[in-house]
Write a protein that holds these residues in place. Structure first.
Motif, short mmCIF file in Angstrom:
data_model
loop_
_atom_site.label_atom_id
_atom_site.label_comp_id
_atom_site.label_asym_id
_atom_site.label_seq_id
_atom_site.Cartn_x
_atom_site.Cartn_y
_atom_site.Cartn_z
N GLY A 1 -75.97 -29.34 1.29
CA GLY A 1 -75.44 -30.58 0.73
C GLY A 1 -73.93 -30.60 0.92
O GLY A 1 -73.23 -29.73 0.39
N ILE A 2 -73.42 -31.57 1.67
CA ILE A 2 -71.99 -31.60 1.99
C ILE A 2 -71.26 -32.37 0.89
O ILE A 2 -71.38 -33.59 0.78
N ILE A 3 -70.51 -31.63 0.08
CA ILE A 3 -69.83 -32.22 -1.07
C ILE A 3 -68.47 -32.78 -0.65
O ILE A 3 -68.12 -33.92 -0.97
N ALA A 4 -67.68 -31.97 0.04
CA ALA A 4 -66.34 -32.40 0.48
C ALA A 4 -66.12 -31.98 1.92
O ALA A 4 -66.66 -30.96 2.37
N GLY A 5 -65.32 -32.75 2.64
CA GLY A 5 -65.06 -32.46 4.04
C GLY A 5 -65.70 -33.48 4.95
O GLY A 5 -66.21 -34.51 4.49
N PRO A 6 -65.70 -33.24 6.26
CA PRO A 6 -66.28 -34.18 7.22
C PRO A 6 -67.73 -34.53 6.88
O PRO A 6 -68.57 -33.64 6.74
N GLY A 7 -68.02 -35.81 6.71
CA GLY A 7 -69.38 -36.25 6.40
C GLY A 7 -69.76 -36.04 4.95
O GLY A 7 -70.92 -36.26 4.57
#
Length: 206
Positions: A119-125
């Motif tokens: 799960g991408i919380i912060a950063g690209p995407g």
């Protein structure tokens, strides 16, 4: 569709939870005696993030993995203030993140591909846009091995459920819930779950 008042409240909840997550992560990492910890603390401290314009549309977690996520979050200890704050912040953020899986390379067993997500919380995407680091949550089903791999950025993991970890200079070890794993740039590393889901927060410095 949200009203303007609802959108403002949603933005405030996301921003507040992101700040709580960052602050609690800094507190946990600051307790480590490893030199690498302070580098990541500084990276978190310097990180500036804003809510992504596409945040309200996310790639949802499949139902069979959502059950494992709920199980792992429920099992997190309730005796450490920072871990409690992290769990509560994740409860607000995770329904809105984009979930991705890593594909197997040609020399790797592909069995893990559908058994894990990030799960991408912060950063690209991510839910939160940030140019200096990527912060995500790793989730794996029980009895799953994430293959040996390497990448140039330095990395940390905050371990949130039981599991085993590998780094080329250490071998396999069990850091335990609340433990922190540091991977130096381009080192070979891996992880595997036991009889319960593996859950861990990770950060990569750009």
């Amino acid at each position: 569709m949200m009203s303007s008042t609802e959108e403002v409240a949603w933005d405030q909840d996301i921003a507040r939870s992101g700040d709580v997550l960052k602050r609690s992560l800094q507190n946990v990492l600051s307790c480590s005696v490893r030199d690498e910890a302070q580098v990541h603390v500084a990276s978190l401290n310097a990180a500036k993030w804003t809510i992504s314009k596409s945040a309200k549309t996310s790639n949802a977690l499949p139902d069979f993995l959502a059950l494992h996520l709920s199980e792992a979050l429920r099992a997190m200890p309730r005796t450490d203030d920072d871990l409690i704050s992290i769990r509560d912040a994740l409860g607000t953020l995770l329904p809105h993140v984009t979930w991705i899986n890593r594909q197997a390379q040609t020399d790797q067993d592909s069995a893990f591909v559908e058994r894990h997500r990030h799960g991408i919380i912060a950063g690209p995407g991510g839910l939160l846009e940030c140019s200096t680091l990527t912060l995500g949550l790793a989730l794996m089903m029980p009895q799953t091995c994430y293959p040996y791999h390497q990448h140039p950025p330095a990395e940390f993991y905050l371990v949130l459920s039981p599991g085993d970890w590998y780094r080329e200079d250490v071998g396999w070890w069990t850091p335990g819930v609340g433990g922190v794993v540091f991977n130096f740039p381009s080192c070979i590393h891996a992880m595997k779950s036991t009889n319960v889901p593996l859950l861990a927060l990770w950060g990569l410095m750009h």
